[in-house]
Motif scaffolding. Sequence first.
Motif, PDB file in Angstrom:
ATOM      1  N   ARG A 210      56.601  25.170 -31.713  1.00 46.07           N
ATOM      2  CA  ARG A 210      57.432  24.225 -30.955  1.00 46.07           C
ATOM      3  C   ARG A 210      57.993  24.984 -29.758  1.00 46.07           C
ATOM      4  O   ARG A 210      58.155  24.470 -28.784  1.00 46.07           O
ATOM      5  N   ALA A 211      58.189  26.212 -29.745  1.00 46.35           N
ATOM      6  CA  ALA A 211      58.776  27.027 -28.487  1.00 46.35           C
ATOM      7  C   ALA A 211      57.475  27.118 -27.344  1.00 46.35           C
ATOM      8  O   ALA A 211      57.829  26.973 -26.240  1.00 46.35           O
ATOM      9  N   MET A 212      56.379  27.385 -28.042  1.00 45.51           N
ATOM     10  CA  MET A 212      55.314  27.470 -26.927  1.00 45.51           C
ATOM     11  C   MET A 212      54.727  26.124 -26.568  1.00 45.51           C
ATOM     12  O   MET A 212      54.400  26.322 -25.086  1.00 45.51           O
ATOM     13  N   SER A 260      53.013  36.678 -29.797  1.00 44.53           N
ATOM     14  CA  SER A 260      53.751  35.427 -29.140  1.00 44.53           C
ATOM     15  C   SER A 260      54.109  35.687 -27.798  1.00 44.53           C
ATOM     16  O   SER A 260      53.797  34.960 -26.963  1.00 44.53           O
ATOM     17  N   VAL A 261      54.781  36.819 -27.651  1.00 37.50           N
ATOM     18  CA  VAL A 261      55.348  37.169 -26.287  1.00 37.50           C
ATOM     19  C   VAL A 261      54.163  37.352 -25.377  1.00 37.50           C
ATOM     20  O   VAL A 261      54.221  36.907 -24.104  1.00 37.50           O
ATOM     21  N   PHE A 262      53.203  38.076 -25.906  1.00 37.93           N
ATOM     22  CA  PHE A 262      51.982  38.399 -25.134  1.00 37.93           C
ATOM     23  C   PHE A 262      51.119  37.093 -24.454  1.00 37.93           C
ATOM     24  O   PHE A 262      50.744  36.929 -23.794  1.00 37.93           O
ATOM     25  N   LEU A 263      50.997  36.319 -25.771  1.00 34.53           N
ATOM     26  CA  LEU A 263      50.259  35.044 -25.277  1.00 34.53           C
ATOM     27  C   LEU A 263      50.895  34.180 -24.489  1.00 34.53           C
ATOM     28  O   LEU A 263      50.503  33.363 -23.523  1.00 34.53           O
ATOM     29  N   ARG A 267      49.980  32.945 -20.638  1.00 34.61           N
ATOM     30  CA  ARG A 267      49.749  31.253 -20.478  1.00 34.61           C
ATOM     31  C   ARG A 267      50.741  30.923 -19.236  1.00 34.61           C
ATOM     32  O   ARG A 267      50.937  29.816 -19.158  1.00 34.61           O
ATOM     33  N   GLY A 268      51.606  31.971 -18.977  1.00 33.73           N
ATOM     34  CA  GLY A 268      52.815  31.850 -18.021  1.00 33.73           C
ATOM     35  C   GLY A 268      53.747  30.688 -18.629  1.00 33.73           C
ATOM     36  O   GLY A 268      54.663  30.208 -17.767  1.00 33.73           O
ATOM     37  N   ARG A 269      54.031  30.795 -19.833  1.00 37.86           N
ATOM     38  CA  ARG A 269      55.222  30.157 -20.455  1.00 37.86           C
ATOM     39  C   ARG A 269      56.282  31.208 -20.528  1.00 37.86           C
ATOM     40  O   ARG A 269      56.474  31.640 -21.730  1.00 37.86           O
ATOM     41  N   ILE A 270      56.964  31.438 -19.531  1.00 40.72           N
ATOM     42  CA  ILE A 270      57.997  32.466 -19.402  1.00 40.72           C
ATOM     43  C   ILE A 270      59.121  32.132 -20.414  1.00 40.72           C
ATOM     44  O   ILE A 270      59.669  32.969 -20.866  1.00 40.72           O
ATOM     45  N   ALA A 434      49.105  20.903 -27.530  1.00 45.59           N
ATOM     46  CA  ALA A 434      49.580  22.118 -27.420  1.00 45.59           C
ATOM     47  C   ALA A 434      50.098  22.567 -28.593  1.00 45.59           C
ATOM     48  O   ALA A 434      49.936  23.775 -29.379  1.00 45.59           O
ATOM     49  N   PHE A 435      50.924  21.705 -29.359  1.00 42.49           N
ATOM     50  CA  PHE A 435      51.362  22.065 -30.514  1.00 42.49           C
ATOM     51  C   PHE A 435      50.556  22.384 -31.662  1.00 42.49           C
ATOM     52  O   PHE A 435      50.565  23.407 -32.373  1.00 42.49           O
ATOM     53  N   HIS A 436      49.673  21.505 -31.711  1.00 49.53           N
ATOM     54  CA  HIS A 436      48.421  21.777 -32.804  1.00 49.53           C
ATOM     55  C   HIS A 436      47.566  22.873 -32.563  1.00 49.53           C
ATOM     56  O   HIS A 436      47.455  23.633 -33.533  1.00 49.53           O
ATOM     57  N   ARG A 437      47.542  23.118 -31.405  1.00 52.17           N
ATOM     58  CA  ARG A 437      46.721  24.536 -30.866  1.00 52.17           C
ATOM     59  C   ARG A 437      47.533  25.911 -31.383  1.00 52.17           C
ATOM     60  O   ARG A 437      47.150  26.451 -32.026  1.00 52.17           O
ATOM     61  N   TYR A 438      48.910  25.655 -31.040  1.00 53.20           N
ATOM     62  CA  TYR A 438      49.502  27.083 -31.405  1.00 53.20           C
ATOM     63  C   TYR A 438      49.855  27.004 -32.779  1.00 53.20           C
ATOM     64  O   TYR A 438      50.334  28.137 -33.511  1.00 53.20           O
TER      65      TYR A 438
END
Length: 485
Positions: A210-212, A260-263, A267-270, A434-438
Amino acid sequence: MTADTLQPIERRLWQALLLCVPVSATPLLPFGNGTLARPLAIVPAALLLILAAYRLLVLGQRPRLAGDGFAALGLFTLYIVISGLGVVMVQPPDAFKGQTPLDSLVRALLTWGVGLAFYVVARLQIRTAADIRMTLRFLFIGMGASIAFAGVQVVAMAQHGELLRVVQAVTDLIAVRYDGLVNRAQGMTFEPSWLATQIIVLLIPALIARAMARQEGVGLPALPGHALRLGFGFAVAIGGLLFSGSRFGLACIVAMLGLSVFLAALRGRILAAATFLGVLVAGGGAVVAMSGLGAGAGATYVMGPVAYLTESADLNSLAGGDVATGVTDALALAGRFAAAEAAGLTWLDHPVFGVSLGNNYRYFGEYAPDWAFTTQLFTQGAKEGIGWLDPNSPEKGNAKNLFLRLLSETGVVGFALFIVFFWRQLFHGRPHDAFHRYFRLASAAALGFSFLNQDTFVDAGLWIPLALCCAMNHLPPKIKAPAGE
């Protein structure tokens, strides 16, 4: 009874199963004192299977299911039965801990059957995007109740006295007594590490996804209040890990959030990266704050080894110069390391077919590492030690690691079959959004970590995430959320 009247009954039973998942060792199931894993979810699962059989045999309705996974499980099941019988039939029928090799195989096959029941029921009940969202919601409710009870246990352990006696009595009504409440909470499970593992596997993947993805769920965009709900979800999950005081659980969440921080940064999801960092910082602060309670993450079980390792400047002086022994003693990991090493050595001597399902513990005495006997691991009264070698003690020197258990008991053939099934359930097909992927990436990491700490098939927490990922993999290409969700 028609199909229309069955559907709401099945839905309620599935919701009851999800709410029962945290109760991993109910005393309501009379399985004997030697059986600790007694999931209450077996009861609604059995009822759901009976209804499924009624649909098939009486109403003539075949379940609308994708065949993905069932062939691999059927092949693995056939293999463990045939190879297991082939191995035990050439072994002496000597009883060890009250069981012959055949007895141990039969008991292990029964636990495998319970796991299959959970998987089949989950596949029958999780088919649409709405099913996925409902499953995740009820898992959170059930786990939230277990975590809230764990919070009460932490308070009771900090205060002691009459409150602790009352909370212990309530805990004994919910779970088979293991060690009792001392300084770490267990929630509705039978020990703290199970609570931590359930949080890691059942709650964390959805929160990370959900966050990603900045989505509520698969096919569902973020709704007003998304950030607030996400923060509350992480607070509940991290709170449960802190209450349990499980070093393994705390290490897992640090690893998962760190990855998750690294990923997210990659991916630019600051915003997501900042969220994960904030959770890590808040969790670290909570550990420090709890150190004064002497319970949960503030117990000496967690804080003692940290102080031991950080304050011992002269590592050469540890344990008379034996750094490995000093560290493992400080972390109370000697038993697990010994069991893991023995399982690995067992597999190396039986690489292809293993020693048959359920029989790994019988070989611990033969393959136990020499260093285990030079430490205090096998002192009188030790749960992880002398009881593993005592032929009359119920304590078993199991691998306590699903990867090593599969290798040592089913060989490389069984291990490969299970991993093929596991991988296809998680990653079959392209992700829908994206939710499915993460979610499936986080679920793979969570299950992989849990396999390093547990080796049982009867925990529904192993099977429901696989069924969730499988359902997501087979959703139609375009998913539209119902109005009002």
